[in-house]
Design a protein around this motif. Structure first.
Motif, mmCIF file in Angstrom:
data_model
loop_
_atom_site.group_PDB
_atom_site.id
_atom_site.type_symbol
_atom_site.label_atom_id
_atom_site.label_comp_id
_atom_site.label_asym_id
_atom_site.label_seq_id
_atom_site.Cartn_x
_atom_site.Cartn_y
_atom_site.Cartn_z
ATOM 1 N N PRO A 115 -0.430 4.559 -12.430
ATOM 2 C CA PRO A 115 0.911 4.029 -12.729
ATOM 3 C C PRO A 115 1.108 2.565 -12.313
ATOM 4 C CG PRO A 115 1.075 6.172 -11.656
ATOM 5 C CD PRO A 115 -0.355 5.726 -11.541
ATOM 6 N N GLY A 116 0.093 1.958 -11.685
ATOM 7 C CA GLY A 116 0.178 0.539 -11.355
ATOM 8 C C GLY A 116 0.643 0.211 -9.948
ATOM 9 N N ASN A 117 0.524 1.155 -9.033
ATOM 10 C CA ASN A 117 0.944 0.920 -7.651
ATOM 11 C C ASN A 117 -0.253 0.597 -6.762
ATOM 12 O OD1 ASN A 117 3.811 1.588 -7.853
ATOM 13 N ND2 ASN A 117 3.052 3.604 -8.422
ATOM 14 N N PRO A 118 -0.020 -0.205 -5.713
ATOM 15 C CA PRO A 118 -1.116 -0.479 -4.778
ATOM 16 C C PRO A 118 -1.430 0.771 -3.963
ATOM 17 C CG PRO A 118 0.912 -1.439 -3.963
ATOM 18 C CD PRO A 118 1.211 -0.896 -5.330
ATOM 19 N N ARG A 119 -2.693 1.052 -3.831
ATOM 20 C CA ARG A 119 -3.119 2.264 -3.132
ATOM 21 C C ARG A 119 -2.824 2.181 -1.636
ATOM 22 N NH1 ARG A 119 -6.162 5.262 -6.583
ATOM 23 N NH2 ARG A 119 -6.863 4.133 -8.430
ATOM 24 N N HIS A 120 -2.524 3.336 -1.060
ATOM 25 C CA HIS A 120 -2.316 3.410 0.384
ATOM 26 C C HIS A 120 -3.646 3.079 1.056
ATOM 27 C CE1 HIS A 120 -1.439 4.958 4.355
ATOM 28 N NE2 HIS A 120 -0.163 5.001 4.012
ATOM 29 N N PRO A 121 -3.643 2.225 2.089
ATOM 30 C CA PRO A 121 -4.912 1.809 2.696
ATOM 31 C C PRO A 121 -5.631 2.904 3.477
ATOM 32 C CG PRO A 121 -3.064 0.852 3.862
ATOM 33 C CD PRO A 121 -2.499 1.532 2.652
ATOM 34 N N GLY A 152 0.813 -1.208 0.000
ATOM 35 C CA GLY A 152 0.000 0.000 0.000
ATOM 36 C C GLY A 152 0.843 1.253 0.000
ATOM 37 N N TRP A 153 1.767 1.370 -0.930
ATOM 38 C CA TRP A 153 2.674 2.519 -0.927
ATOM 39 C C TRP A 153 2.208 3.652 -1.823
ATOM 40 C CZ3 TRP A 153 4.437 -2.443 -2.206
ATOM 41 C CH2 TRP A 153 4.468 -2.730 -3.572
ATOM 42 N N GLY A 154 1.151 3.466 -2.565
ATOM 43 C CA GLY A 154 0.674 4.538 -3.440
ATOM 44 C C GLY A 154 1.696 4.864 -4.515
ATOM 45 N N ASN A 155 1.655 6.076 -5.018
ATOM 46 C CA ASN A 155 2.549 6.447 -6.118
ATOM 47 C C ASN A 155 3.906 6.966 -5.663
ATOM 48 O OD1 ASN A 155 0.868 5.645 -8.178
ATOM 49 N ND2 ASN A 155 -0.209 7.591 -8.223
ATOM 50 N N ALA A 156 4.147 7.026 -4.365
ATOM 51 C CA ALA A 156 5.450 7.434 -3.822
ATOM 52 C C ALA A 156 6.021 8.619 -4.595
ATOM 53 C CB ALA A 156 6.414 6.253 -3.813
ATOM 54 N N PRO A 157 5.489 9.817 -4.366
ATOM 55 C CA PRO A 157 5.864 10.970 -5.176
ATOM 56 C C PRO A 157 7.292 11.485 -4.986
ATOM 57 C CG PRO A 157 4.455 11.654 -3.377
ATOM 58 C CD PRO A 157 4.505 10.153 -3.345
ATOM 59 N N HIS A 158 7.955 11.106 -3.915
ATOM 60 C CA HIS A 158 9.308 11.609 -3.657
ATOM 61 C C HIS A 158 10.348 10.571 -4.085
ATOM 62 C CE1 HIS A 158 12.788 13.159 -1.471
ATOM 63 N NE2 HIS A 158 12.135 14.304 -1.399
ATOM 64 N N PRO A 159 11.465 11.001 -4.681
ATOM 65 C CA PRO A 159 12.505 10.055 -5.112
ATOM 66 C C PRO A 159 13.015 9.159 -3.983
ATOM 67 C CG PRO A 159 12.989 12.252 -5.954
ATOM 68 C CD PRO A 159 11.806 12.382 -5.037
ATOM 69 N N THR A 160 13.083 9.681 -2.767
ATOM 70 C CA THR A 160 13.526 8.873 -1.629
ATOM 71 C C THR A 160 12.593 7.684 -1.421
ATOM 72 O OG1 THR A 160 14.639 10.676 -0.492
ATOM 73 C CG2 THR A 160 13.826 8.890 0.893
#
Length: 107
Positions: A84-90, A48-56
Motif C-alpha cells: 500500500p506504499g507505507n514505510p516498513r516498521h524497522p 516506519g509505521w507499516g500498514n497501520a491495520p487499526h483505524p486508530t
C-alpha cells in the motif's frame, strides 16, 4: 538520535486490541514528538509505521504527518515500501529490516 516516538502512544501485540482514537492522547503524543525533534534539531525522521491495520493508528498517523509537515521535518526510509506504499516498521516480527538504503524521502 536515540529517541523514538510512536505514531500513537498505545501499543499492543494485537492491533485489533488498540482502543478507539482519542484526540487528546494523539495531541499529547504529537507534543512529545515535537519536543524530541526540537531537542535534537532533527530536520528528518525515519518513517516506519507499516500498514497501520487499526483505524486508530491510521488516524493518528495523519496527526503526526501534519505535525511533521508543519515543522518541515522530512520523513525517509531505507527499505522498500509495503504494497500500500507505507514505510516498513524497522523491527517487524521475525527479523529486523536491513536498513541499507538507498535513503528515500517520503515527504
Amino acid at each position: 538520535m536515540g529517541d523514538a516516538e510512536p505514531v500513537y502512544p498505545e501499543r499492543s501485540p494485537k492491533p485489533s486490541a488498540v482502543s478507539d482514537f482519542d484526540a487528546s492522547l494523539s495531541a499529547e503524543n504529537c507534543a512529545a514528538i515535537e519536543r524530541v525533534l526540537a531537542k535534537h534539531g532533527a530536520p528528518e525522521v525515519l518513517g516506519g509505521w507499516g500498514n497501520a491495520p487499526h483505524p486508530t493508528l491510521r488516524r493518528a498517523r495523519l496527526d503526526v504527518l501534519a505535525l511533521l509537515g508543519r515543522l518541515r521535518v522530512r520523513v525517509f526510509t531505507f527499505d522498500s515500501l509495503t504494497k500500500p506504499g507505507n514505510p516498513r516498521h524497522p523491527n517487524p516480527p521475525g527479523k529486523p529490516l536491513p536498513m541499507r538504503g538507498p535513503k528515500v524521502y517520503l515527504t
